[in-house]
Design an enzyme around this catalytic site. Sequence first.
Site, PDB file in Angstrom:
ATOM      1  CG  ASP A 164       3.978  -0.726   1.710  1.00  0.00           C
ATOM      2  OD1 ASP A 164       2.886  -0.605   1.151  1.00  0.00           O
ATOM      3  OD2 ASP A 164       4.601   0.232   2.212  1.00  0.00           O
ATOM      4  CD  GLU A 210      14.809 -21.554   4.760  1.00  0.00           C
ATOM      5  OE1 GLU A 210      14.024 -21.593   5.737  1.00  0.00           O
ATOM      6  OE2 GLU A 210      15.896 -20.928   4.778  1.00  0.00           O
TER       7      GLU A 210
HETATM    8  C1  NOJ Z   1       2.025   1.794  -0.296  1.00  0.00           C
HETATM    9  C2  NOJ Z   1       0.692   1.385   0.228  1.00  0.00           C
HETATM   10  O1  NOJ Z   1      -0.010   0.700  -0.769  1.00  0.00           O
HETATM   11  C3  NOJ Z   1      -0.005   2.643   0.695  1.00  0.00           C
HETATM   12  O2  NOJ Z   1      -1.343   2.389   1.035  1.00  0.00           O
HETATM   13  C4  NOJ Z   1       0.764   3.205   1.852  1.00  0.00           C
HETATM   14  O3  NOJ Z   1       0.191   4.424   2.253  1.00  0.00           O
HETATM   15  C5  NOJ Z   1       2.227   3.437   1.482  1.00  0.00           C
HETATM   16  N1  NOJ Z   1       2.792   2.324   0.786  1.00  0.00           N
HETATM   17  C6  NOJ Z   1       3.061   3.656   2.697  1.00  0.00           C
HETATM   18  O4  NOJ Z   1       3.176   2.445   3.401  1.00  0.00           O
END
Ligand code: NOJ
Length: 547
Positions: free
Chosen positions: A208, A259
């Site tokens: 993310d 790994e």
């Molecule tokens: C990107 C994610 O795809 C989204 O759904 C989220 O709200 C934000 N990052 C914050 O984690």
Amino acid sequence: MDGWWQTGVVYQIYPRSYADSNGDGIGDLAGIAAHLDHLAGRPDSLGVDAIWLSPFYPSPDYDFGYDVADYVGVDPRFGSLADFERLVEACHARGLKVIIDLVLNHSSSEHPWFEASRASRSGPFADWYIWRDSPGRSLTGGRRRPNNWRSFFGGPGWEWDRAREQFYLHTFLPQQPDLNWRNPEVREALLGVVRTWLDRGVDGFRLDVFNTYFKDAQLRSNPWRLGGRGAWSWQRHIHDRDQPELRPLLMELRAIVDERPGRMTVGELFDDTLVDAAPLIAPRHLVFDWSLITVPWSAAAFKRAIVDRDAAFGSERWPANVLSNHDQPRHASRLAPLGGDATAVAEWDARAKVAATLLLTMRGTAFLYYGEEIALRNLSIPNAQAVDPPARRASFLFPWWNRDQARGPMSWSAGAGGGFSSGRPWLPLAPDAARRNVAVESADRGSVLNVYRQLLGLRRASPALQAGDQELADTGAADVLAYMRRTGESAAFVALNFASHPASVAVPAAPAGGDWQVRLSTTGRGLGENIAGTATLAPLEALVATT
Ligand code: NOJ
Ligand code: CA
């Protein structure tokens, strides 16, 4: 080709909305396990290579799981760790890989690390988040913030904490404090999370907002700029993300993942451009660059997106292709006109088939978003009823699209609850769930679902489609996007007619004096037909030919 991370197709599941096994209205891991036949292992499965699970960790759900309160646990609403292990085992038994979402830029404010961090300026967790004193009072008497950074979810990026009497940084909600990746203990703990899940058998990670892990060490303010609507766009975001420390970290993380052979990662590029994405792509590490996810319904626009990406990536870097995800409007809605009458519905299905052909035949790893295989559209949820947190904060200064609309329950069958849940689904079912669902589309040879199945089968059988080079073809028809894919002896030609009228196209010569034979047509052209010279595409026809 190096492996499935390049040739494969990944299917994103938003666990809350896929299948509810216990009637509480929320999808869960056991529900996913009960629907694996849809994905792989049977002759009539879609035939994807991997699933990517959006977060299923314990979370107070300020951002529906993207606020993690325990990085190595499973939220009881989704099941238990044993359910997760059973799911991984069941996937592996049918040759399906499992990728999980890691949200390592920020944790939940209810994570014990943050609770300890906010409790003491000198305790062992004091420096695990990004804390700063206020530089003083403004003329109006308010506390000045450490710099001008904003939250992507609206408002300032700094929140005052009464306990510590300091500000902490949150790139997203105040309930999502940013972790301090510059602290070696944090780095070790988060890489430990990676190791834990590898030990539990996962095949990869979706990272993310990975380009925002590191911020400027001195926390300098971003320069202002003349932007569009919304305060976020009035700054050049050069100090609150994209720092040089990211690449070495990525290499360290990759070494851990490597790994175990055959594992992949994909980084979610946060609010950046193709030029920023390119240097972050590495072997077995893809980047979501978002080239395709906002492109409108136009052959010329998709062509431009492909040309731009080729220019930024060159022929070596491998792209990740995505038309929909849990943050963006579903592409069946984005790319097809609104309207529920029979003509509009036929057009929307026809466009969804063209889009599927593009996604599954163009160069790159394809990512599908659950429901797109039956051309699910956005739910219609008025902003006043939104549960998506940023949508609830939307204002003139903070325009926001309501992401609930793309997160509706999967439609499995015509029965009560659409086969999703025997209870009350957390978001409403699609209004056409009784007609548009997996069971009904399975039985209809010409359905969107069956086109996805055919495309995936074709891709599996064609080295050119999986791994070939890509060359745009000039067919002389403005509404047609066409390209050739080639590797070694294997070649494929793809032509997509974006227009609702027929189009006459110049077909490029097949390599080595071979013939192009039609393997797939979304409008019912005879399979096996040879095409050469000039061919006429039917309205909204997508065609794939191989030698
Ligand atoms: C990107 C994610 O795809 C989204 O759904 C989220 O709200 C934000 N990052 C914050 O984690
Ligand atoms: Ca449930």
